[in-house]
Scaffold this motif. Structure first.
Motif, short mmCIF file in Angstrom:
data_model
loop_
_atom_site.label_atom_id
_atom_site.label_comp_id
_atom_site.label_asym_id
_atom_site.label_seq_id
_atom_site.Cartn_x
_atom_site.Cartn_y
_atom_site.Cartn_z
N ILE A 91 2.00 59.46 26.23
CA ILE A 91 0.53 59.54 25.72
C ILE A 91 0.05 59.46 24.26
O ILE A 91 0.85 60.67 23.53
CB ILE A 91 -0.46 60.91 26.35
CG1 ILE A 91 -0.51 60.91 27.79
CG2 ILE A 91 -1.74 61.13 25.69
CD1 ILE A 91 -1.36 59.95 28.49
N VAL A 92 -0.69 58.75 23.68
CA VAL A 92 -0.83 58.59 22.34
C VAL A 92 -2.40 59.24 22.18
O VAL A 92 -3.21 58.58 22.47
CB VAL A 92 -0.68 57.36 21.79
CG1 VAL A 92 -1.25 57.37 20.21
CG2 VAL A 92 0.65 56.66 21.84
N VAL A 93 -2.40 60.03 21.41
CA VAL A 93 -3.75 60.77 21.03
C VAL A 93 -4.20 60.21 19.88
O VAL A 93 -3.86 60.33 18.74
CB VAL A 93 -3.82 62.31 21.14
CG1 VAL A 93 -5.07 62.83 20.77
CG2 VAL A 93 -3.27 62.66 22.31
N PRO A 100 5.55 53.28 30.25
CA PRO A 100 4.01 53.29 30.30
C PRO A 100 3.48 54.10 29.05
O PRO A 100 4.02 55.26 28.69
CB PRO A 100 3.66 53.95 31.54
CG PRO A 100 4.71 53.87 32.41
CD PRO A 100 6.23 53.85 31.57
N VAL A 101 2.31 53.49 28.53
CA VAL A 101 1.75 54.29 27.44
C VAL A 101 0.35 53.99 27.30
O VAL A 101 -0.30 53.04 27.59
CB VAL A 101 2.19 53.51 25.86
CG1 VAL A 101 1.40 54.33 24.76
CG2 VAL A 101 3.56 53.44 25.86
N ASP A 102 -0.05 55.34 27.66
CA ASP A 102 -1.77 55.69 27.73
C ASP A 102 -2.03 55.94 26.12
O ASP A 102 -1.69 56.62 25.56
CB ASP A 102 -2.19 56.52 28.61
CG ASP A 102 -2.03 55.87 30.01
OD1 ASP A 102 -1.56 54.44 30.11
OD2 ASP A 102 -2.02 56.76 30.97
N VAL A 103 -3.65 55.45 25.75
CA VAL A 103 -4.05 55.87 24.46
C VAL A 103 -5.33 56.53 24.94
O VAL A 103 -6.34 56.19 25.67
CB VAL A 103 -4.33 54.72 23.79
CG1 VAL A 103 -5.01 55.33 22.56
CG2 VAL A 103 -2.90 54.04 23.22
N ILE A 104 -5.49 57.69 24.43
CA ILE A 104 -6.81 58.66 24.66
C ILE A 104 -7.33 59.04 23.13
O ILE A 104 -6.40 59.13 22.34
CB ILE A 104 -6.54 59.90 25.59
CG1 ILE A 104 -5.59 60.73 24.93
CG2 ILE A 104 -6.18 59.32 26.99
CD1 ILE A 104 -5.40 62.02 25.82
N SER A 105 -8.41 59.54 23.23
CA SER A 105 -9.10 60.12 22.02
C SER A 105 -9.31 61.42 22.29
O SER A 105 -9.45 62.10 23.12
CB SER A 105 -10.21 59.29 21.66
OG SER A 105 -11.31 59.36 22.76
N SER A 106 -9.38 62.25 21.05
CA SER A 106 -9.76 63.56 20.94
C SER A 106 -10.34 63.96 19.37
O SER A 106 -10.33 63.13 18.69
CB SER A 106 -8.32 64.36 21.10
OG SER A 106 -7.67 64.75 19.89
N PRO A 107 -11.08 65.15 19.50
CA PRO A 107 -11.42 65.56 18.18
C PRO A 107 -10.25 65.80 17.47
O PRO A 107 -8.94 65.91 17.55
CB PRO A 107 -12.22 66.89 18.68
CG PRO A 107 -12.19 67.05 20.12
CD PRO A 107 -11.37 66.24 20.81
N ARG A 108 -10.59 65.89 15.85
CA ARG A 108 -9.38 66.08 14.76
C ARG A 108 -8.83 67.53 15.20
O ARG A 108 -9.56 68.56 15.83
CB ARG A 108 -10.00 66.14 13.71
CG ARG A 108 -10.53 64.72 12.98
CD ARG A 108 -9.03 63.85 13.10
NE ARG A 108 -9.54 62.77 12.49
CZ ARG A 108 -9.61 62.20 11.46
NH1 ARG A 108 -9.11 63.11 10.42
NH2 ARG A 108 -9.63 60.93 10.99
#
Length: 257
Positions: A6-8, A27-35
């Protein structure tokens, strides 16, 4: 054991091109998050926890050797938490033994977040990292999130497998920073260190030793820290132990990004 990444992404940059080669392997998933490191680790850890047995949290500068995973997996049999050595261009950060130990209030400080391998079940049950701690958090306490997590887990007898023969590589924490930014980061990290000691009610002797240890770092760790670095760390630790900062800057983050 299933493997996936998982790449944040905590920026507005599209990572598809950068991840194309890695996606051809696993498998590589990309998600977003706050800093904030803790926020990113939590989002990534919780997103992937139901797909894997163990979690690990490399930094954006961390590197594994080609055989790291293959060498790691057999050593995880029968344990719930493991720790490997973190090495930068100046050498190992801490001396990691090769043995199983029960987590306690002293040995948790040897385990750095990039070198932590933790059962996904234990991570989820623990609630993850405290997002008010760690680099990029909205509080002044810019380190100590991993230690705090392990102290919470260690309230029940918990064995950690130290695997000093395995290493994860990265950059020294102040690598590439100008002197002023370097001292800012070291002081901010010192604040987190002191705050965790205060939160977990370490003895007065232990607190005093942590301040004196910081003041003598320039002498004990030649080539890593100079005198002004040592003073910055010591001041930060005092701030953390007191639970307040000595200046009124609104932005107390370790690094400006």
């Amino acid at each position: 054991m299933p493997e996936c990444v998982i790449v944040v992404n905590q920026s507005e940059i599209c990572l598809d091109n950068a991840l194309a080669e890695l996606r051809s392997v696993m498998p590589v998933d990309v998600i977003s998050s706050p800093r904030g490191l803790s926020a990113g680790r939590n989002r990534g850890g919780f997103a992937i926890a139901d797909r894997v047995d163990f979690l690990t949290f490399p930094n954006d500068t961390s590197r594994y050797s080609p055989q790291f995973i293959a060498n790691l997996v057999p050593r995880l049999k029968g344990c719930a938490i493991g720790a490997v050595s973190c090495v930068d261009e100046l050498g190992p950060r801490y001396a990691i033994p090769n043995e199983d130990v029960v987590l306690d209030k002293e040995n948790v400080w040897k385990i750095l977040e990039p070198g932590l391998i933790i059962s996904s079940t234990i991570f989820v049950d623990s609630g993850g990292f405290d997002e008010m701690l760690g680099s990029g958090a909205s509080s002044p306490w810019q380190s100590g999130e991993g230690t705090d997590l392990l102290l919470r887990i260690g309230q029940r007898p918990t064995v950690c497998r130290f695997m000093g023969q395995l290493s994860i590589f990265g950059k020294f924490e102040t690598s590439g920073l100008q002197p002023r930014d370097r001292r800012r980061k070291l002081r901010a990290y010192g604040r987190g260190y002191g705050f965790v000691q205060s939160r977990w009610q370490y003895s007065k002797i232990r607190r005093f030793r942590s301040i004196m240890g910081a003041l003598t770092l320039f002498f004990r760790s030649k080539g890593k820290y100079n005198l002004r670095d040592s003073v910055s760390i010591a001041v930060g630790r005092v701030e953390g132990l007191l639970g307040r900062t000595f200046d009124q800057r609104e932005d107390q983050r370790a690094v400006h990004r």
